[in-house]
Design a protein around this motif. Structure first.
Motif, PDB file in Angstrom:
ATOM      1  N   UNK A 131      21.938  63.596  30.972  1.00 59.32           N
ATOM      2  CA  UNK A 131      23.241  64.063  31.418  1.00 59.32           C
ATOM      3  C   UNK A 131      23.341  63.982  32.942  1.00 59.32           C
ATOM      4  N   UNK A 132      24.535  63.611  33.419  1.00 56.52           N
ATOM      5  CA  UNK A 132      24.844  63.742  34.850  1.00 56.52           C
ATOM      6  C   UNK A 132      25.446  65.140  35.010  1.00 56.52           C
ATOM      7  N   UNK A 133      24.639  66.062  35.452  1.00 57.00           N
ATOM      8  CA  UNK A 133      25.074  67.460  35.478  1.00 57.00           C
ATOM      9  C   UNK A 133      26.074  67.734  36.599  1.00 57.00           C
ATOM     10  N   UNK A 134      25.764  67.298  37.813  1.00 54.76           N
ATOM     11  CA  UNK A 134      26.669  67.594  38.931  1.00 54.76           C
ATOM     12  C   UNK A 134      26.434  66.641  40.095  1.00 54.76           C
ATOM     13  N   UNK A 135      27.459  66.536  40.930  1.00 54.73           N
ATOM     14  CA  UNK A 135      27.386  65.821  42.197  1.00 54.73           C
ATOM     15  C   UNK A 135      28.165  66.671  43.204  1.00 54.73           C
ATOM     16  N   UNK A 136      27.522  67.050  44.292  1.00 51.06           N
ATOM     17  CA  UNK A 136      28.161  67.955  45.261  1.00 51.06           C
ATOM     18  C   UNK A 136      28.117  67.355  46.661  1.00 51.06           C
ATOM     19  N   UNK A 137      29.103  67.752  47.479  1.00 50.90           N
ATOM     20  CA  UNK A 137      29.209  67.311  48.863  1.00 50.90           C
ATOM     21  C   UNK A 137      29.411  68.520  49.770  1.00 50.90           C
ATOM     22  N   UNK A 138      28.791  68.497  50.925  1.00 47.04           N
ATOM     23  CA  UNK A 138      29.035  69.503  51.960  1.00 47.04           C
ATOM     24  C   UNK A 138      29.234  68.791  53.285  1.00 47.04           C
ATOM     25  N   UNK A 139      30.171  69.296  54.068  1.00 45.47           N
ATOM     26  CA  UNK A 139      30.482  68.673  55.358  1.00 45.47           C
ATOM     27  C   UNK A 139      29.322  68.807  56.332  1.00 45.47           C
ATOM     28  N   UNK A 140      29.067  67.751  57.054  1.00 43.39           N
ATOM     29  CA  UNK A 140      28.094  67.778  58.134  1.00 43.39           C
ATOM     30  C   UNK A 140      28.834  68.072  59.438  1.00 43.39           C
ATOM     31  N   UNK A 141      28.112  68.290  60.501  1.00 45.14           N
ATOM     32  CA  UNK A 141      28.739  68.590  61.787  1.00 45.14           C
ATOM     33  C   UNK A 141      29.498  67.404  62.347  1.00 45.14           C
ATOM     34  N   UNK A 142      29.125  66.200  61.942  1.00 47.39           N
ATOM     35  CA  UNK A 142      29.787  64.998  62.445  1.00 47.39           C
ATOM     36  C   UNK A 142      30.917  64.589  61.503  1.00 47.39           C
ATOM     37  N   UNK A 143      31.989  64.069  62.080  1.00 48.68           N
ATOM     38  CA  UNK A 143      33.130  63.636  61.282  1.00 48.68           C
ATOM     39  C   UNK A 143      32.747  62.453  60.409  1.00 48.68           C
ATOM     40  N   UNK A 144      33.156  62.514  59.136  1.00 50.45           N
ATOM     41  CA  UNK A 144      32.874  61.423  58.209  1.00 50.45           C
ATOM     42  C   UNK A 144      31.468  61.423  57.660  1.00 50.45           C
ATOM     43  N   UNK A 145      30.687  62.466  57.944  1.00 49.25           N
ATOM     44  CA  UNK A 145      29.302  62.548  57.470  1.00 49.25           C
ATOM     45  C   UNK A 145      29.190  63.712  56.488  1.00 49.25           C
TER      46      UNK A 145
END
Length: 246
Positions: A131-145
């Motif tokens: 199963x593909x349980x989850x994919x998460x993103x969190x903002x980095x200090x740099x724009x677009x990262x």
């Protein structure tokens, strides 16, 4: 007719003394001062009733002033204590709020982890295997990262390992045209088009990705392919807006 004789006119001669009136006025003033001083001295000799009355009034005023000063100091100290107490109460309230937020976040995380492990150990009939349980993103200090995290799970039969590869693609628009970019082209941590995995219960794939200029991401597509005796495929698509709304 005989002439009528005029009465004899008399003249008074007054000696001219320059400054006489001024001297007389000064003498009167001096006499008045001496008389006043004498009366004051006589009053003192008779018991000093005037001085005693003034001293008594002065003492009463000094007592009242001392009492007012004491009341002022007491009121000032109470005000300082109240201000300090208010500040301490505000700090304690803010700390309590922060602790509550941290506890709520931790409880939510623990509940999520509990659900995660329950699903692995006791899955439903419709969700077994890779199963593909989850994919998460969190903002980095740099724009677009962004920092990303992919979680793969093996639900149900966990007695043996499952292995294979997983590919992640970022789907978006650039110059008004649809474009698909592989995760390896956006992240230094990913070297291959398909990331290899091998696990019994779950495996995390983490790293950092950088979006190119002018690229507007819309979706993240994850395709995991198990090999060997447990050959199977799991695919899942995540909306970019849903991943970054927090």
């Amino acid at each position: 007719m005989s002439e009528q004789r005029k009465p004899t006119e008399e003249y008074v001669v007054i000696r001219h003394r320059p400054g006489y009136r001024l001297k007389r006025a000064l003498i009167l003033i001096v006499c008045t001062v001496i008389a006043g001083a004498g009366g004051y001295a006589a009053g003192l000799a008779q018991g000093g009733f005037r001085s005693t009355g003034v001293e008594a009034s002065n003492e009463r005023l000094e007592d009242k002033l001392a009492a007012l000063e004491a009341n002022y100091r007491d009121a000032r100290q109470r005000l300082v204590n109240l201000e300090r107490g208010k500040l301490i109460d505000e700090q304690a309230l803010n700390q309590a709020r922060n602790i509550i937020v941290e506890l709520e976040t931790r409880v939510g995380s623990l509940k999520s982890d509990l659900t995660f492990y329950k699903n692995i150990m006791a899955p439903s009939e419709t969700s077994k295997g890779l199963q593909v349980d989850r994919f998460s993103l969190t903002n980095d200090r740099q724009a677009g990262v962004y920092n990303f995290k992919l979680v793969l799970t093996q639900v149900g039969n966990n007695k043996s390992y499952i292995s294979g590869v997983v590919a992640v693609n970022i789907i978006g628009m650039r110059d008004q045209e649809k474009e698909v970019i592989a995760l390896r082209d956006l992240s230094q941590e990913i070297k291959d088009l398909g990331v290899k995995f091998r696990f019994r219960y779950f495996q995390d794939v983490e790293g950092k990705l950088t979006l190119p200029d002018g690229f507007e991401p819309l979706e993240v597509q994850v395709v995991a392919q198990a090999e060997g005796r447990k050959s199977s495929q799991a695919e899942r698509t995540f909306g970019w807006g849903d991943l970054t709304e927090n």
